[in-house]
Design a protein around this motif. Structure first.
Motif, mmCIF file in Angstrom:
data_model
loop_
_atom_site.group_PDB
_atom_site.id
_atom_site.type_symbol
_atom_site.label_atom_id
_atom_site.label_comp_id
_atom_site.label_asym_id
_atom_site.label_seq_id
_atom_site.Cartn_x
_atom_site.Cartn_y
_atom_site.Cartn_z
ATOM 1 N N SER A 46 0.774 -1.192 -0.207
ATOM 2 C CA SER A 46 0.099 -0.082 0.157
ATOM 3 C C SER A 46 0.967 1.267 -0.173
ATOM 4 N N GLY A 47 0.594 2.414 -0.969
ATOM 5 C CA GLY A 47 1.463 3.480 -0.803
ATOM 6 C C GLY A 47 0.990 4.267 -2.216
ATOM 7 N N ASP A 48 -0.073 3.978 -2.591
ATOM 8 C CA ASP A 48 -0.754 4.836 -3.612
ATOM 9 C C ASP A 48 -1.282 6.281 -3.121
ATOM 10 N N ASN A 49 -0.877 7.332 -3.885
ATOM 11 C CA ASN A 49 -1.114 8.513 -3.463
ATOM 12 C C ASN A 49 -2.735 8.671 -3.242
ATOM 13 N N PRO A 50 -3.251 8.885 -1.940
ATOM 14 C CA PRO A 50 -4.566 8.850 -1.467
ATOM 15 C C PRO A 50 -5.509 9.724 -2.285
ATOM 16 N N MET A 51 -4.902 10.830 -2.724
ATOM 17 C CA MET A 51 -5.689 11.726 -3.451
ATOM 18 C C MET A 51 -5.467 11.731 -4.955
ATOM 19 N N MET A 52 -4.964 10.657 -5.479
ATOM 20 C CA MET A 52 -4.699 10.327 -6.981
ATOM 21 C C MET A 52 -5.828 10.899 -7.810
ATOM 22 N N LEU A 53 -7.263 10.497 -7.317
ATOM 23 C CA LEU A 53 -8.276 10.729 -8.030
ATOM 24 C C LEU A 53 -9.310 11.816 -7.580
ATOM 25 N N ALA A 54 -8.683 12.664 -6.897
ATOM 26 C CA ALA A 54 -9.340 13.956 -6.146
ATOM 27 C C ALA A 54 -9.913 14.750 -7.087
ATOM 28 N N ASN A 55 -9.186 15.101 -8.378
ATOM 29 C CA ASN A 55 -9.873 15.975 -9.386
ATOM 30 C C ASN A 55 -10.412 15.384 -10.531
ATOM 31 N N GLU A 56 -10.795 13.973 -10.409
ATOM 32 C CA GLU A 56 -11.314 13.338 -11.688
ATOM 33 C C GLU A 56 -12.869 13.380 -11.243
ATOM 34 N N ASP A 57 -13.493 13.189 -12.255
ATOM 35 C CA ASP A 57 -14.958 13.080 -12.269
ATOM 36 C C ASP A 57 -15.532 11.860 -11.454
ATOM 37 N N PRO A 58 -16.169 12.360 -10.383
ATOM 38 C CA PRO A 58 -16.634 11.438 -9.246
ATOM 39 C C PRO A 58 -17.468 10.388 -9.867
ATOM 40 N N ASP A 59 -18.134 10.597 -10.791
ATOM 41 C CA ASP A 59 -19.238 9.627 -11.378
ATOM 42 C C ASP A 59 -18.317 8.411 -12.056
ATOM 43 N N LYS A 60 -17.300 8.827 -12.762
ATOM 44 C CA LYS A 60 -16.386 8.023 -13.566
ATOM 45 C C LYS A 60 -15.765 7.239 -12.459
ATOM 46 N N VAL A 61 -15.173 7.867 -11.415
ATOM 47 C CA VAL A 61 -14.492 7.170 -10.303
ATOM 48 C C VAL A 61 -15.383 5.997 -9.746
#
Length: 415
Positions: free
Chosen positions: A105-120
């Motif tokens: 475990s070490g992924d950036n926890p905020m990696m998808l913070a700025n992506e479309d929440p619906d796609k996520v």
């Protein structure tokens, strides 16, 4: 690598602990590792220790943050309802053939913070469904498995935003080494003692056979019924393949399965929840007949609600865990934005899927029997923290009598 801010001796010890304590890898056993590309130095240490311990074949599946972001930025819309099912089917087949599983475990926890929440959320749902055949063999504890962490640059910068990157990495590395007990002279002996301490706690709790736990604290007045025939666990435990492993490194918790229909009252989170790039803060929830019927959060409420709409079981509890407020991770004062660490700083509950093994005779029960005894089913399992030095917990017996389990966040009984 001599200019790395990460202590190579402690990193090697972490690799050794992952194999000898985390997995207790058996002679001839294959191993599947998943890891962020930036954690390759730890993967190499683990792989070496695995082969020295007699591993069959070690296979690593790497993920890359830039490649993941490319999908969210450039893929066609239909892509987000798909997942690499063939890969997960292969992993499930490997586990059925007794391969061990290790996740770094070490992924950036905020990696998808700025992506479309619906796609996520669509991508997560497709992934969860595709991964289920493999995941069931892990949560069902068919095999020995383990999670350890590596201080990747983006994660380190999130935890220590005011430090230069190399300083942030060094600080996060030190925190990981300390929590994982590899800053000691003999980490393997330390883990043996720690597992014995956790076992003494869960043995006491199992002897009590409480019907429910009662939580009292600021914004919290909650009763959590425990599943029929529940069993407390923690630290090292034996998988169905006969191997005793420590699934989580670090770990400070003892945990069991709540009854999905018997949770009542209000509860307030005591720490933020970091989930898929969103920090969900100041969660307040109300439960009726086991279901979360009301949710408020000062930040990230919409994201959390969306996740809780995944399926029928997502608004019910699948785990209840007890952690002393004085745990080393809590004492560090660091918000890790990583559930593996943050959940070990505080008592917590988890929305969603229960652990099949937290039942008497759990290894032989069918999924229908587990459900009949109160166990929950869901595609999600999300822990959030509800303990602090202001929360008291009582164990309540079937006759309504009760006794203290925690006072001001610390164990109220001696073992």
């Amino acid at each position: 690598m001599s200019n790395s801010p990460i202590d190579p001796v402690k990193l090697d010890k972490l690799g050794e602990v992952a194999i000898k304590v985390g997995l207790q890898l058996a002679e001839g056993q294959d191993l599947i590792i998943t890891a962020p590309m930036t954690s390759a130095p730890l993967v190499r240490r683990i792989t070496e220790h695995a082969y020295k311990a007699g591993a069959g074949v070690v296979t690593t599946i790497y993920s890359d943050e830039e490649a993941t972001l490319s999908r969210f930025r450039h893929a066609r819309d239909a892509s987000f309802d798909r997942a690499a099912g063939w890969l997960y089917q292969g992993m499930a087949e490997a586990y059925r053939n007794n391969a061990a599983r290790l996740a770094i475990s070490g992924d950036n926890p905020m990696m998808l913070a700025n992506e479309d929440p619906d796609k996520v959320s669509r991508a997560n749902r497709a992934n969860s469904a595709a991964y289920r055949p493999a995941l069931e063999l892990i949560t069902g504890f068919d095999i020995n498995w383990n999670i350890v962490s590596y201080p990747t640059p983006n994660w380190a910068k999130l935890v220590f935003p005011n430090d230069p990157e190399d300083v942030a990495i060094a600080k996060l590395a030190d925190a990981i080494f300390k929590a994982s007990r590899v800053d000691r002279d003999d980490p393997i002996a330390e883990w043996k003692q720690h597992n014995a301490n956790l076992k003494a706690r869960w043995t006491w709790l199992n002897g009590k056979k409480f019907a429910s736990l009662k939580y009292k604290g600021p914004g919290t007045d909650l009763s959590v019924g425990l599943a029929d025939g529940h069993r407390w666990k923690g630290g090292a435990s034996e998988a169905k393949n006969g191997v005793t492993c420590n699934p989580n490194i670090p770990t400070e918790e003892v945990f069991t399965t709540p009854h999905r229909l018997r949770v009542e009252g209000t509860v307030s989170a005591t720490k933020p929840l970091s989930h898929n790039g969103t920090l969900i803060e100041n969660i307040q929830a109300r439960f009726e007949d086991g279901r979360m019927v009301e949710l408020k959060a000062s930040k990230g409420q919409e994201v959390f609600n969306k996740v809780l709409d995944t399926d029928e079981g997502a608004r019910r509890l699948g785990e209840v865990a007890l952690v002393p407020h004085s745990s080393p991770i809590s004492a560090s004062g660091i918000l890790f934005y990583n559930t593996l660490y943050d959940e070990n700083a505080s008592c917590h509950i988890a929305m969603g899927q229960c652990y099949a093994d937290c039942f008497e005779d759990g290894k032989t029960l069918t999924q229908d029997q587990i459900f009949a005894q109160g166990g929950n089913k869901s595609l999600i399992h999300i822990d959030w923290m509800i303990g602090s030095d202001q929360v008291d917990i009582d164990g309540v017996h079937a006759d309504g009598s009760s006794e203290p389990v925690k006072r001001k966040g610390e164990w109220a009984f001696s073992v």
